[in-house]
Design a protein around this motif. Structure first.
Motif, PDB file in Angstrom:
ATOM      1  N   PRO A  76      69.926 -18.548  38.285  1.00 55.06           N
ATOM      2  CA  PRO A  76      68.506 -18.865  38.087  1.00 55.06           C
ATOM      3  C   PRO A  76      68.010 -18.429  36.722  1.00 55.06           C
ATOM      4  O   PRO A  76      68.616 -17.589  36.050  1.00 55.06           O
ATOM      5  CB  PRO A  76      67.813 -18.079  39.208  1.00 55.06           C
ATOM      6  CG  PRO A  76      68.739 -16.943  39.498  1.00 55.06           C
ATOM      7  CD  PRO A  76      70.120 -17.489  39.294  1.00 55.06           C
ATOM      8  N   ARG A  88      65.538 -24.241  45.096  1.00 57.62           N
ATOM      9  CA  ARG A  88      65.065 -22.987  44.516  1.00 57.62           C
ATOM     10  C   ARG A  88      64.349 -23.148  43.185  1.00 57.62           C
ATOM     11  O   ARG A  88      63.671 -22.226  42.734  1.00 57.62           O
ATOM     12  CB  ARG A  88      66.251 -22.023  44.358  1.00 57.62           C
ATOM     13  CG  ARG A  88      66.880 -21.672  45.699  1.00 57.62           C
ATOM     14  CD  ARG A  88      68.310 -21.133  45.579  1.00 57.62           C
ATOM     15  NE  ARG A  88      68.882 -21.006  46.918  1.00 57.62           N
ATOM     16  CZ  ARG A  88      69.457 -22.003  47.598  1.00 57.62           C
ATOM     17  NH1 ARG A  88      69.561 -23.203  47.022  1.00 57.62           N
ATOM     18  NH2 ARG A  88      69.921 -21.817  48.802  1.00 57.62           N
ATOM     19  N   ASP A 123      71.807 -18.965  50.212  1.00 54.08           N
ATOM     20  CA  ASP A 123      71.534 -18.638  48.807  1.00 54.08           C
ATOM     21  C   ASP A 123      72.785 -18.348  48.001  1.00 54.08           C
ATOM     22  O   ASP A 123      72.733 -18.318  46.772  1.00 54.08           O
ATOM     23  CB  ASP A 123      70.598 -17.424  48.723  1.00 54.08           C
ATOM     24  CG  ASP A 123      69.173 -17.749  49.126  1.00 54.08           C
ATOM     25  OD1 ASP A 123      68.778 -18.919  48.994  1.00 54.08           O
ATOM     26  OD2 ASP A 123      68.454 -16.829  49.566  1.00 54.08           O
ATOM     27  N   LEU A 131      58.977 -15.115  45.373  1.00 50.38           N
ATOM     28  CA  LEU A 131      60.005 -15.060  44.343  1.00 50.38           C
ATOM     29  C   LEU A 131      59.451 -15.633  43.053  1.00 50.38           C
ATOM     30  O   LEU A 131      58.627 -16.553  43.075  1.00 50.38           O
ATOM     31  CB  LEU A 131      61.241 -15.867  44.739  1.00 50.38           C
ATOM     32  CG  LEU A 131      62.250 -15.278  45.716  1.00 50.38           C
ATOM     33  CD1 LEU A 131      61.660 -15.172  47.108  1.00 50.38           C
ATOM     34  CD2 LEU A 131      63.521 -16.137  45.750  1.00 50.38           C
ATOM     35  N   GLN A 169      64.133 -15.361  40.425  1.00 54.76           N
ATOM     36  CA  GLN A 169      64.469 -15.035  41.812  1.00 54.76           C
ATOM     37  C   GLN A 169      64.296 -13.553  42.135  1.00 54.76           C
ATOM     38  O   GLN A 169      64.896 -13.040  43.084  1.00 54.76           O
ATOM     39  CB  GLN A 169      65.887 -15.496  42.166  1.00 54.76           C
ATOM     40  CG  GLN A 169      66.116 -16.986  41.938  1.00 54.76           C
ATOM     41  CD  GLN A 169      65.260 -17.879  42.844  1.00 54.76           C
ATOM     42  OE1 GLN A 169      65.559 -18.035  44.009  1.00 54.76           O
ATOM     43  NE2 GLN A 169      64.221 -18.470  42.267  1.00 54.76           N
ATOM     44  N   GLN A 209      62.330 -10.776  43.971  1.00 55.83           N
ATOM     45  CA  GLN A 209      61.692 -10.941  45.271  1.00 55.83           C
ATOM     46  C   GLN A 209      60.837  -9.728  45.602  1.00 55.83           C
ATOM     47  O   GLN A 209      61.202  -8.593  45.303  1.00 55.83           O
ATOM     48  CB  GLN A 209      62.769 -11.131  46.348  1.00 55.83           C
ATOM     49  CG  GLN A 209      62.235 -11.512  47.710  1.00 55.83           C
ATOM     50  CD  GLN A 209      63.331 -11.988  48.646  1.00 55.83           C
ATOM     51  OE1 GLN A 209      64.408 -12.395  48.196  1.00 55.83           O
ATOM     52  NE2 GLN A 209      63.083 -11.961  49.929  1.00 55.83           N
ATOM     53  N   LYS A 222      62.522 -21.278  52.673  1.00 57.69           N
ATOM     54  CA  LYS A 222      61.489 -21.698  51.737  1.00 57.69           C
ATOM     55  C   LYS A 222      60.375 -22.433  52.473  1.00 57.69           C
ATOM     56  O   LYS A 222      60.623 -23.358  53.245  1.00 57.69           O
ATOM     57  CB  LYS A 222      62.088 -22.604  50.663  1.00 57.69           C
ATOM     58  CG  LYS A 222      61.056 -23.083  49.639  1.00 57.69           C
ATOM     59  CD  LYS A 222      61.697 -23.959  48.575  1.00 57.69           C
ATOM     60  CE  LYS A 222      60.649 -24.505  47.622  1.00 57.69           C
ATOM     61  NZ  LYS A 222      61.227 -25.355  46.563  1.00 57.69           N
TER      62      LYS A 222
END
Length: 335
Positions: free
Chosen positions: A83, A92, A208, A272, A276, A278, A318
């Motif tokens: 990411p 994502r 993930d 997030l 990413q 969190q 999500k």
């Protein structure tokens, strides 16, 4: 295993070729990347039933990935499937709203009524504009010893898997991975256009790490829209104050809306950012149809020049996601 040579090809579109038939037809694009020739092979029909692909296009695409994308020179750039960079992930990365997807036949008589027609509309525009550039995300093949089988240039060279590459079924689960989805993004002097494709058999809630379909999630409807029982859009991110007036530390906030007819307990829900990171939401119940404005928890970082926010429920699925490119000081962004 995930794609092994994932990346993005940048170049000038020279030609295109429509393929008919039912034996895995593709829409073929000839790209000149600083003198090296490539073929971009775009699936227009699935080898698994149901065969028609899911399609959506954004004719005024904005996303925080674009500034870095625009700096790439012509050619193929390998990408790390992580990411925060140039790698794409339909789930994502908050690239588009999945409810805009539509099933599209591969090729049929009549104007503007099939996937080849839709791709032709954009690709032929790029052929006629010397300033246009194609950014094709997928997996590279070649160079090969033989000439290209479609356009005849030598050596054969190309990129394929120009579609979602996770949540697969059957033999294609071997291709699953995260941050390795394919797409076509076109830059023109006045705008960016993005085309996203997925297979109807693919899942929209995946692991993930592996990109495999998560168990216990009901299948989407034929257009890929959330089915009853999926958490998508039950709570929406409708606004965010990303760049408050004043010096750091800034009091950034996010506003959530409960779209359902019942109260929702947000215990265990998380937010997030684009990288990413969190962080948990406060423990509270959001009444039906109501909104709540919450501080952005640490360690989330919302950049003033672009970023993303994703909302996960207590099961880690999500629920909603947004992206933005600029955040004027003191202005609340709406989504």
């Amino acid at each position: 295993m995930p794609l092994t040579e994932y990346g993005v090809l940048v170049g000038r579109v020279r030609d295109r070729r429509r393929e008919g038939g039912k034996n895995s037809p593709h829409y073929q694009i000839h790209v000149d990347a600083a003198g090296t020739q490539f073929r971009v092979a775009v699936n227009v029909l699935s080898a698994l039933a149901p065969s028609e692909l899911l399609y959506t296009a954004d004719e005024d695409f904005t996303h925080p990935v674009l500034p870095a994308l625009a700096t790439l020179t012509d050619g193929f750039t390998p990408l790390t499937s992580t990411p925060g960079g140039l790698a794409l992930d339909f789930i994502r990365g908050n690239l588009f709203d999945r409810t805009t997807l539509r099933t599209m036949p591969a090729d049929q008589p009549g104007p503007d009524n099939d996937l080849a027609d839709k791709l032709d509309h954009y690709i032929q525009h790029a052929v006629g504009d010397p300033a246009a550039r194609l950014y094709a995300f997928g997996q590279r093949w070649g160079p090969e010893t033989a000439p290209d089988k479609i356009f005849g240039f030598a050596p054969g060279n190309g990129i394929h898997d120009i579609h979602m590459n996770q949540g697969n079924t059957g033999r294609f689960t071997a291709d699953d991975g995260v941050w390795q989805d394919g797409a076509l993004i076109l830059s023109f002097p006045d705008r960016w256009i993005a085309v996203f494709l997925a297979f109807q058999s693919q899942a929209w809630h995946t692991d993930d790490t592996t990109g495999h379909t998560l168990p216990g999630i009901p299948p989407a409807d034929p257009d890929g829209h959330p089915a009853p029982g999926e958490p998508d859009r039950q709570v929406r991110i409708i606004a965010a104050l990303v760049n408050p007036t004043g010096p750091a530390p800034e009091a950034e906030t996010v506003t959530l809306l409960n779209t359902t007819a019942s109260p929702i307990d947000l215990t265990g829900w998380t937010l997030l950012d684009r990288a990413q990171h969190q962080a948990p939401l406060p423990t509270l119940t959001l009444p039906a149809g109501d909104t709540v404005r919450l501080p952005i928890p640490t360690p989330l970082a919302l950049g003033n020049q672009g970023g993303a926010l994703t909302l996960l429920n207590a099961a880690g699925l999500k629920v909603d996601g947004v992206a933005y490119t600029t955040a004027p000081e003191g202005r609340t962004l709406t989504f």
